[in-house]
Design an enzyme around this catalytic site. Structure first.
Site, PDB file in Angstrom:
ATOM      1  CG  HIS A 167      62.033  44.447 -33.862  1.00 27.66           C
ATOM      2  ND1 HIS A 167      61.571  43.178 -33.591  1.00 27.66           N
ATOM      3  CD2 HIS A 167      62.699  44.843 -32.738  1.00 27.66           C
ATOM      4  CE1 HIS A 167      61.940  42.827 -32.363  1.00 27.66           C
ATOM      5  NE2 HIS A 167      62.608  43.822 -31.822  1.00 27.66           N
ATOM      6  NE  ARG A 187      62.350  49.203 -29.810  1.00 28.26           N
ATOM      7  CZ  ARG A 187      62.415  47.955 -29.352  1.00 28.26           C
ATOM      8  NH1 ARG A 187      61.802  47.639 -28.238  1.00 28.26           N
ATOM      9  NH2 ARG A 187      63.059  47.017 -30.004  1.00 28.26           N
ATOM     10  CG  HIS A 212      66.069  42.179 -35.090  1.00 26.36           C
ATOM     11  ND1 HIS A 212      66.975  41.267 -35.558  1.00 26.36           N
ATOM     12  CD2 HIS A 212      66.227  42.209 -33.744  1.00 26.36           C
ATOM     13  CE1 HIS A 212      67.647  40.767 -34.536  1.00 26.36           C
ATOM     14  NE2 HIS A 212      67.213  41.325 -33.428  1.00 26.36           N
ATOM     15  NE  ARG A 220      68.469  45.662 -32.598  1.00 31.43           N
ATOM     16  CZ  ARG A 220      67.402  45.489 -31.815  1.00 31.43           C
ATOM     17  NH1 ARG A 220      66.371  46.288 -31.906  1.00 31.43           N
ATOM     18  NH2 ARG A 220      67.373  44.533 -30.946  1.00 31.43           N
ATOM     19  CD  GLU A 268      68.420  44.327 -24.389  1.00 32.53           C
ATOM     20  OE1 GLU A 268      67.745  45.367 -24.496  1.00 32.53           O
ATOM     21  OE2 GLU A 268      67.930  43.189 -24.466  1.00 32.53           O
TER      22      GLU A 268
HETATM   23  C1  LIG Z   1      60.036  39.411 -31.219  1.00 34.25           C
HETATM   24  C2  LIG Z   1      59.932  40.657 -30.391  1.00 34.25           C
HETATM   25  C3  LIG Z   1      60.837  40.890 -29.360  1.00 34.25           C
HETATM   26  C4  LIG Z   1      60.738  42.060 -28.572  1.00 34.25           C
HETATM   27  N1  LIG Z   1      61.592  42.221 -27.509  1.00 34.25           N
HETATM   28  C5  LIG Z   1      61.414  43.300 -26.681  1.00 34.25           C
HETATM   29  C6  LIG Z   1      62.179  43.433 -25.490  1.00 34.25           C
HETATM   30  O1  LIG Z   1      63.007  42.587 -25.150  1.00 34.25           O
HETATM   31  N2  LIG Z   1      61.949  44.526 -24.710  1.00 34.25           N
HETATM   32  C7  LIG Z   1      61.036  45.495 -25.013  1.00 34.25           C
HETATM   33  O2  LIG Z   1      60.874  46.472 -24.271  1.00 34.25           O
HETATM   34  N3  LIG Z   1      60.289  45.371 -26.136  1.00 34.25           N
HETATM   35  C8  LIG Z   1      60.442  44.305 -26.959  1.00 34.25           C
HETATM   36  N4  LIG Z   1      59.665  44.181 -28.083  1.00 34.25           N
HETATM   37  C9  LIG Z   1      58.635  45.201 -28.320  1.00 34.25           C
HETATM   38  C10 LIG Z   1      57.484  45.017 -27.329  1.00 34.25           C
HETATM   39  O3  LIG Z   1      57.241  43.641 -27.174  1.00 34.25           O
HETATM   40  C11 LIG Z   1      56.197  45.709 -27.823  1.00 34.25           C
HETATM   41  O4  LIG Z   1      56.468  47.034 -28.160  1.00 34.25           O
HETATM   42  C12 LIG Z   1      55.123  45.689 -26.729  1.00 34.25           C
HETATM   43  O5  LIG Z   1      54.943  44.383 -26.246  1.00 34.25           O
HETATM   44  C13 LIG Z   1      53.800  46.238 -27.272  1.00 34.25           C
HETATM   45  O6  LIG Z   1      52.789  46.014 -26.314  1.00 34.25           O
HETATM   46  P1  LIG Z   1      51.317  46.532 -26.605  1.00 34.25           P
HETATM   47  O7  LIG Z   1      50.505  46.153 -25.417  1.00 34.25           O
HETATM   48  O8  LIG Z   1      51.364  47.941 -27.018  1.00 34.25           O
HETATM   49  O9  LIG Z   1      50.857  45.696 -27.883  1.00 34.25           O
HETATM   50  P2  LIG Z   1      50.756  44.110 -28.130  1.00 34.25           P
HETATM   51  O10 LIG Z   1      51.444  43.322 -27.091  1.00 34.25           O
HETATM   52  O11 LIG Z   1      51.179  43.899 -29.542  1.00 34.25           O
HETATM   53  O12 LIG Z   1      49.197  43.828 -27.984  1.00 34.25           O
HETATM   54  C14 LIG Z   1      48.277  44.303 -28.939  1.00 34.25           C
HETATM   55  C15 LIG Z   1      46.906  43.769 -28.595  1.00 34.25           C
HETATM   56  O13 LIG Z   1      45.926  44.457 -29.378  1.00 34.25           O
HETATM   57  C16 LIG Z   1      45.011  43.523 -29.925  1.00 34.25           C
HETATM   58  N5  LIG Z   1      44.437  44.126 -31.127  1.00 34.25           N
HETATM   59  C17 LIG Z   1      45.074  44.641 -32.195  1.00 34.25           C
HETATM   60  N6  LIG Z   1      44.169  45.136 -33.078  1.00 34.25           N
HETATM   61  C18 LIG Z   1      42.947  44.913 -32.550  1.00 34.25           C
HETATM   62  C19 LIG Z   1      41.619  45.172 -32.988  1.00 34.25           C
HETATM   63  N7  LIG Z   1      41.349  45.779 -34.151  1.00 34.25           N
HETATM   64  N8  LIG Z   1      40.586  44.789 -32.187  1.00 34.25           N
HETATM   65  C20 LIG Z   1      40.819  44.165 -30.993  1.00 34.25           C
HETATM   66  N9  LIG Z   1      42.059  43.906 -30.532  1.00 34.25           N
HETATM   67  C21 LIG Z   1      43.106  44.276 -31.301  1.00 34.25           C
HETATM   68  C22 LIG Z   1      45.850  42.282 -30.173  1.00 34.25           C
HETATM   69  O14 LIG Z   1      45.010  41.181 -30.292  1.00 34.25           O
HETATM   70  C23 LIG Z   1      46.701  42.288 -28.901  1.00 34.25           C
HETATM   71  O15 LIG Z   1      45.940  41.737 -27.844  1.00 34.25           O
HETATM   72  C24 LIG Z   1      59.740  43.027 -28.865  1.00 34.25           C
HETATM   73  C25 LIG Z   1      58.843  42.790 -29.905  1.00 34.25           C
HETATM   74  C26 LIG Z   1      58.917  41.626 -30.655  1.00 34.25           C
HETATM   75  C27 LIG Z   1      57.923  41.396 -31.749  1.00 34.25           C
END
Ligand SMILES: Cc1cc2nc3c(=O)[nH]c(=O)nc-3n(C[C@H](O)[C@H](O)[C@H](O)COP(=O)(O)OP(=O)(O)OC[C@H]3O[C@@H](n4cnc5c(N)ncnc54)[C@H](O)[C@@H]3O)c2cc1C
Length: 549
Positions: free
Chosen positions: A356, A391, A249, A295, A127
């Site tokens: 994003h 990032r 994005h 990007r 990538e």
């Molecule tokens: C469309 C898209 C494509 C992507 N592609 C990539 C990729 O190919 N590779 C890569 O490395 N990254 C990618 N990313 C980024 C990556 O997906 C995220 O940075 C990562 O998944 C974040 O994980 P997390 O566990 O920190 O948060 P999340 O997966 O967002 O989880 C957050 C959790 O917190 C909970 N929550 C939030 N607020 C509260 C609250 N007040 N009380 C209780 N629960 C709460 C939510 O319900 C959820 O369960 C992408 C993101 C998107 C949106």
């Protein structure tokens, strides 16, 4: 606990749940922490909606890791440092990258199914910004594969309790018997299923609530990304850093009903061109590589043309390729667009850039520790120093997995010597009434996101930032009044947090007097000689925050 709400005896007792560790968030970060701890502790994991509703589920590309013999840790570190435009913390980058192979092996051990070549080796893609093939993936739905693997294991584990529809409101602090300071002992939580507030206590609390990209009008993120963890930590007295760096994005589908559908960059790789509403191509005027420019350059060019022409979107045209080619190479894009009445074989796709990824967040060290004792932050909520000013693709899921392991290890080591929390004070809703004007919430929600898009988006000026700050401060006063007087709802809590992170982003952007990575200012178009993080320091919880560098 908000200072305006009393914690004195109320009409009904607050139901209390206890665990060794409370994890707020059920994405890659939260579930990984829970799984690492489950052999040693009782863990409760909260999710504010369905367990799958976070950014993790929607991740497409993959996870960056040094898995190929021709690749090296040094090369992955160098690429990450280059992408971060001088702001990455080298020790955080080395810490993460050197653990990348172990992180992938852990996921494979849990049963995550990554795509393999015919020879049975992991298939690695390349990538933007990566100088080697190092992106391990599961077709074009890596997030779903990772999340399903983690969730499947968590659901089976007797020491992990997963609770959906629980919205954490604020963190609970008590005097730390081990020191003269405060420690985190839990959170007040809205149970959406029962419409009441509960108290969760634990010896350690982990914020894994994802990012804050929903603060912008257009975002690729699910609705959960309202910056709750960042706002809660800030209110509890933790520093946050580099909130001005939000990755956009370039191409998200523009349609009133298509909330957050990304149009993959591969389309431009296969010859799609960007056009103005009058059909004129514009990218060659912005960069020699035209549509294949980096990007952030493409996102800025689209934003520039939209603002200059007052147009709601630009257009991405690949209709010159054959219908058969488009069906073979981009079936998902083709089908999704068709659902919204857009036939990409015949017409251009309306697109806008979309928020994003939140590069900044709650400051943590390599053990996930925040400024508040026994409070940890992991994943997109946190600021580890890995991403710097921009990032690099696919480093974020890696950060979730690597920091989840070190965080869990630190919690595990401290559990035996950490005293139990004292009982929490009940939540008082006795003075709150039902709101008679929910329109205030919806109006303010839209206003914040539009204000951030127009004034604090891809291209910034000091004047626009000042204007945005005035509006956000006004909205915050109104939201606080609403929060104090009316019964709490999930929408109100998200609105309150969105306004908080909006303020943190604007203040950070105002401090940065240069253009670096994802922060571009027309007033300060040049790069400064020295690279510095933007640190925001809350004076203390109860008083007006003082912002210093
Ligand atoms: C469309 C898209 C494509 C992507 N592609 C990539 C990729 O190919 N590779 C890569 O490395 N990254 C990618 N990313 C980024 C990556 O997906 C995220 O940075 C990562 O998944 C974040 O994980 P997390 O566990 O920190 O948060 P999340 O997966 O967002 O989880 C957050 C959790 O917190 C909970 N929550 C939030 N607020 C509260 C609250 N007040 N009380 C209780 N629960 C709460 C939510 O319900 C959820 O369960 C992408 C993101 C998107 C949106």
């Amino acid at each position: 606990m908000p200072k305006s709400r009393s914690t004195q005896p109320q009409q009904r007792p607050t139901h209390t749940h206890g665990a060794d560790v409370l994890v707020i968030g059920s994405g890659a970060a939260g579930l990984s922490v829970a799984l690492h701890l489950a052999e040693h502790a009782k863990v409760i994991v909260l999710s504010k909606g369905a367990l799958t509703e976070g950014s993790t589920w929607y991740a497409q590309g993959g996870i960056a890791a040094v898995l190929d013999d021709a690749d090296s840790t040094e090369s992955h570190v160098k690429d990450t440092l280059d992408a971060g435009a001088g702001l990455c913390h080298k020790e955080a980058v080395e810490f993460t990258v050197s653990r990348s192979k172990g992180a992938i092996e852990w996921l494979v051990g849990l049963g995550v199914d990554f795509t393999r070549s015919e020879a049975g080796e992991f298939h690695l893609t390349r990538e933007g910004g990566h100088s080697h093939r190092r992106i391990i993936h599961s077709a074009d739905a890596t997030g779903r594969a990772v999340h399903s693997g983690l969730l499947g294991q968590a659901l089976k584990h007797p020491n992990i309790e997963l609770l959906e529809s629980r919205v954490a409101i604020d963190l609970i602090r008590q005097p730390d018997p081990m020191s003269a300071t405060l420690r985190c002992v839990g959170a007040y939580v809205l149970d959406k299923t029962q419409d009441h507030i509960e108290c969760f206590t634990a010896k350690a609390v982990v914020l894994a609530t994802g990012g804050a990209s929903k603060v912008y009008l257009y975002s690729s993120n699910p609705d959960s990304a309202s910056g709750d963890g960042i706002a809660m930590a800030w209110r509890a007295g933790c520093r946050v850093a580099n909130m001005e760096f939000n990755q956009f994005h370039p191409t998200c589908l523009y349609h009133p009903k298509a909330k957050s559908f990304l149009i993959t960059e591969a389309l431009r790789g296969e010859g799609a061109v960007l056009k103005r509403p009058d059909g004129e191509r514009f990218m060659p005027a912005f960069h020699p590589a035209a549509e294949l420019a980096p990007r952030d350059v493409v996102a800025r060019a689209i934003d520039h043309e939209m603002k200059r022409l007052g147009a709601p979107c630009m257009y991405l045209d690949i209709s010159h390729r054959s219908a058969e080619f488009l069906q073979n190479h981009f079936p998902t894009v083709k089908d999704q667009c068709l659902k919204f009445g857009i036939d990409i074989t015949q017409e251009p796709i309306p697109v806008v850039p979309a928020a994003h990824y939140t590069c900044g967040g709650v400051m943590v060290n390599t053990l996930g520790q925040t400024d508040l004792a026994q409070l940890y932050a992991v994943g997109e909520t946190s600021f580890t120093g890995l991403h710097g000013a921009n990032r690099m693709a696919s480093n974020s899921l890696l950060e979730c997995i690597v920091y989840a392991q070190s965080t869990a290890e630190d919690i595990r080591q401290r559990l035996a010597t950490t005293p139990d929390p004292a009982p929490c004070k009940p939540w008082d809703e006795s003075q709150a009434t039902d709101s008679d004007e929910d329109i205030v919430i919806y109006h303010n929600w839209d206003e914040i996101r539009r204000c951030m898009w127009d004034y604090v988006g891809i291209v910034r000026t000091q004047k626009r930032l000042e204007r945005a700050l005035r509006r956000i401060e006004l909205l915050q006063t109104e939201i606080q009044e609403y929060y104090t007087n009316y019964k709490i709802s999930s929408d109100l809590l998200e609105l309150r947090n969105l306004a908080m992170v909006a303020e943190l982003i604007i203040r950070s952007a105002k401090i940065r007097k240069e253009s670096r990575g994802l922060h571009y200012s027309l007033d300060y178009p040049h790069l400064s000689d020295s690279a510095q993080d933007t640190l925001l320091v809350p004076a203390n919880l109860a008083s007006q925050p003082i912002f210093v560098r």
